[in-house]
Design a protein around this motif. Structure first.
Motif, short mmCIF file in Angstrom:
data_model
loop_
_atom_site.label_atom_id
_atom_site.label_comp_id
_atom_site.label_asym_id
_atom_site.label_seq_id
_atom_site.Cartn_x
_atom_site.Cartn_y
_atom_site.Cartn_z
N LEU A 152 9.32 -17.46 24.32
CA LEU A 152 10.17 -16.28 24.53
C LEU A 152 9.33 -15.04 24.85
O LEU A 152 9.73 -14.22 25.67
CB LEU A 152 11.05 -16.04 23.31
CG LEU A 152 12.08 -17.13 23.01
CD1 LEU A 152 12.78 -16.86 21.70
CD2 LEU A 152 13.07 -17.27 24.15
N VAL A 153 8.18 -14.91 24.20
CA VAL A 153 7.27 -13.80 24.50
C VAL A 153 6.74 -13.94 25.93
O VAL A 153 6.76 -12.99 26.71
CB VAL A 153 6.12 -13.72 23.48
CG1 VAL A 153 5.05 -12.74 23.92
CG2 VAL A 153 6.67 -13.35 22.10
N ARG A 154 6.29 -15.14 26.27
CA ARG A 154 5.73 -15.40 27.60
C ARG A 154 6.77 -15.13 28.70
O ARG A 154 6.44 -14.59 29.75
CB ARG A 154 5.25 -16.86 27.66
CG ARG A 154 4.41 -17.22 28.84
CD ARG A 154 3.76 -18.62 28.74
NE ARG A 154 4.61 -19.68 28.23
CZ ARG A 154 4.55 -20.16 26.97
NH1 ARG A 154 3.67 -19.69 26.11
NH2 ARG A 154 5.35 -21.13 26.58
N GLU A 155 8.02 -15.49 28.44
CA GLU A 155 9.09 -15.31 29.43
C GLU A 155 9.69 -13.90 29.40
O GLU A 155 10.67 -13.64 30.09
CB GLU A 155 10.21 -16.32 29.18
CG GLU A 155 9.79 -17.75 29.43
CD GLU A 155 10.86 -18.75 29.04
OE1 GLU A 155 11.87 -18.35 28.39
OE2 GLU A 155 10.69 -19.94 29.36
N ARG A 156 9.13 -13.02 28.60
CA ARG A 156 9.62 -11.64 28.45
C ARG A 156 11.05 -11.58 27.93
O ARG A 156 11.81 -10.69 28.28
CB ARG A 156 9.48 -10.86 29.75
CG ARG A 156 8.05 -10.68 30.19
CD ARG A 156 7.98 -9.82 31.41
NE ARG A 156 6.58 -9.69 31.83
CZ ARG A 156 6.20 -9.01 32.88
NH1 ARG A 156 7.10 -8.39 33.62
NH2 ARG A 156 4.95 -8.93 33.20
N ARG A 157 11.38 -12.51 27.07
CA ARG A 157 12.67 -12.48 26.39
C ARG A 157 12.54 -11.80 25.04
O ARG A 157 13.54 -11.49 24.41
CB ARG A 157 13.25 -13.88 26.24
CG ARG A 157 13.67 -14.48 27.56
CD ARG A 157 14.18 -15.87 27.34
NE ARG A 157 14.70 -16.43 28.55
CZ ARG A 157 15.69 -17.29 28.57
NH1 ARG A 157 16.27 -17.65 27.45
NH2 ARG A 157 16.11 -17.78 29.70
N VAL A 158 11.32 -11.62 24.59
CA VAL A 158 10.99 -10.79 23.43
C VAL A 158 9.97 -9.79 23.93
O VAL A 158 8.85 -10.18 24.29
CB VAL A 158 10.41 -11.60 22.25
CG1 VAL A 158 9.89 -10.69 21.16
CG2 VAL A 158 11.44 -12.58 21.69
N VAL A 159 10.36 -8.51 24.00
CA VAL A 159 9.44 -7.50 24.51
C VAL A 159 9.28 -6.31 23.57
O VAL A 159 8.30 -5.58 23.67
CB VAL A 159 9.85 -7.00 25.92
CG1 VAL A 159 9.75 -8.12 26.94
CG2 VAL A 159 11.23 -6.39 25.91
N GLY A 160 10.23 -6.09 22.68
CA GLY A 160 10.13 -4.97 21.74
C GLY A 160 8.95 -5.16 20.81
O GLY A 160 8.76 -6.24 20.24
N GLY A 161 8.15 -4.12 20.66
CA GLY A 161 6.91 -4.21 19.89
C GLY A 161 7.08 -4.67 18.46
O GLY A 161 6.37 -5.56 18.00
N SER A 162 8.01 -4.08 17.72
CA SER A 162 8.17 -4.44 16.31
C SER A 162 8.72 -5.85 16.16
O SER A 162 8.29 -6.61 15.28
CB SER A 162 9.06 -3.43 15.60
OG SER A 162 8.40 -2.18 15.56
N THR A 163 9.65 -6.24 17.04
CA THR A 163 10.16 -7.61 17.01
C THR A 163 9.05 -8.59 17.33
O THR A 163 8.88 -9.60 16.63
CB THR A 163 11.34 -7.78 18.00
OG1 THR A 163 12.46 -7.04 17.50
CG2 THR A 163 11.74 -9.24 18.15
N MET A 164 8.29 -8.30 18.38
CA MET A 164 7.21 -9.20 18.77
C MET A 164 6.17 -9.32 17.66
O MET A 164 5.74 -10.43 17.32
CB MET A 164 6.55 -8.71 20.06
CG MET A 164 5.56 -9.70 20.64
SD MET A 164 4.75 -9.11 22.15
CE MET A 164 6.13 -8.92 23.25
N ASN A 165 5.77 -8.19 17.08
CA ASN A 165 4.80 -8.22 15.97
C ASN A 165 5.31 -9.11 14.84
O ASN A 165 4.59 -9.96 14.32
CB ASN A 165 4.56 -6.82 15.41
CG ASN A 165 3.70 -5.96 16.30
OD1 ASN A 165 3.03 -6.44 17.20
ND2 ASN A 165 3.73 -4.66 16.05
#
Length: 174
Positions: A152-165
């Motif tokens: 999801l990170v690689r596909e840019r489906r998770v991009v928000g910094g706090s969510t990604m962290n």
């Protein structure tokens, strides 16, 4: 090198933001005007179901005109602790009441321009209590397998910094 703040002046203030200009010295007598944003702290929650899934909201962010998965998160209200805010936001945005929350991480998502701080908690388990109170916050709420987080990170489906962290932290530490 530590920057020296000589003064701050407000440019615009409302209940959500305090935009300012600071007169700062950045070393060797060099001074500049730096814009900054002061804001209330935020709190969010990573809700896990014990079966390898995490509860996420799928939402549109008009500022960047993007869609993505996010953990429930919002402002810490006056008189509220970050853990209380995380529990409230999770229930309001998802319709799921988290089990006991414990601290997961603390982050400053945009420290170069903002004093915003995010307190993220994690819960093992949640109870469905109804529809989201804030139904306008997302298009859908769903349990997503944690094993999909890197994809999801690689596909840019998770991009928000706090969510990604938060998600990558949970993924990496199991």
């Amino acid at each position: 090198m530590r920057w020296t703040v000589h003064s701050e002046k407000p440019l615009y203030t409302d209940r959500w933001l305090d935009i300012r200009v600071a007169d700062v010295e950045v070393g060797e007598g060099r001074r500049l005007e730096h814009r900054l944003i002061r804001s209330a702290p935020g709190a969010g929650a990573v809700l896990l179901d014990g079966l390898g899934n995490v509860l996420l909201i799928w939402r549109h962010r008009f500022i960047t005109d993007t869609w993505g998965y996010e953990i429930p998160m919002g402002a810490v209200e006056e008189g509220e602790t970050p853990i209380e805010a995380a529990a409230r936001e999770a229930e309001e945005e998802t319709g799921w009441r988290p089990g006991p929350l414990r601290p997961l991480l603390y982050t400053q998502p945009s420290a170069g321009i903002s004093d915003s701080e995010h307190h993220v908690f994690v819960a093992e388990g949640a109870e469905h209590v109804g529809e989201p109170v804030d139904g306008w916050e997302s298009e859908r709420v769903e349990w997503v397998p944690m094993e999909r987080v890197p994809e999801l990170v690689r596909e840019r489906r998770v991009v928000g910094g706090s969510t990604m962290n938060a998600l990558l932290y949970v993924y990496a530490t199991g």
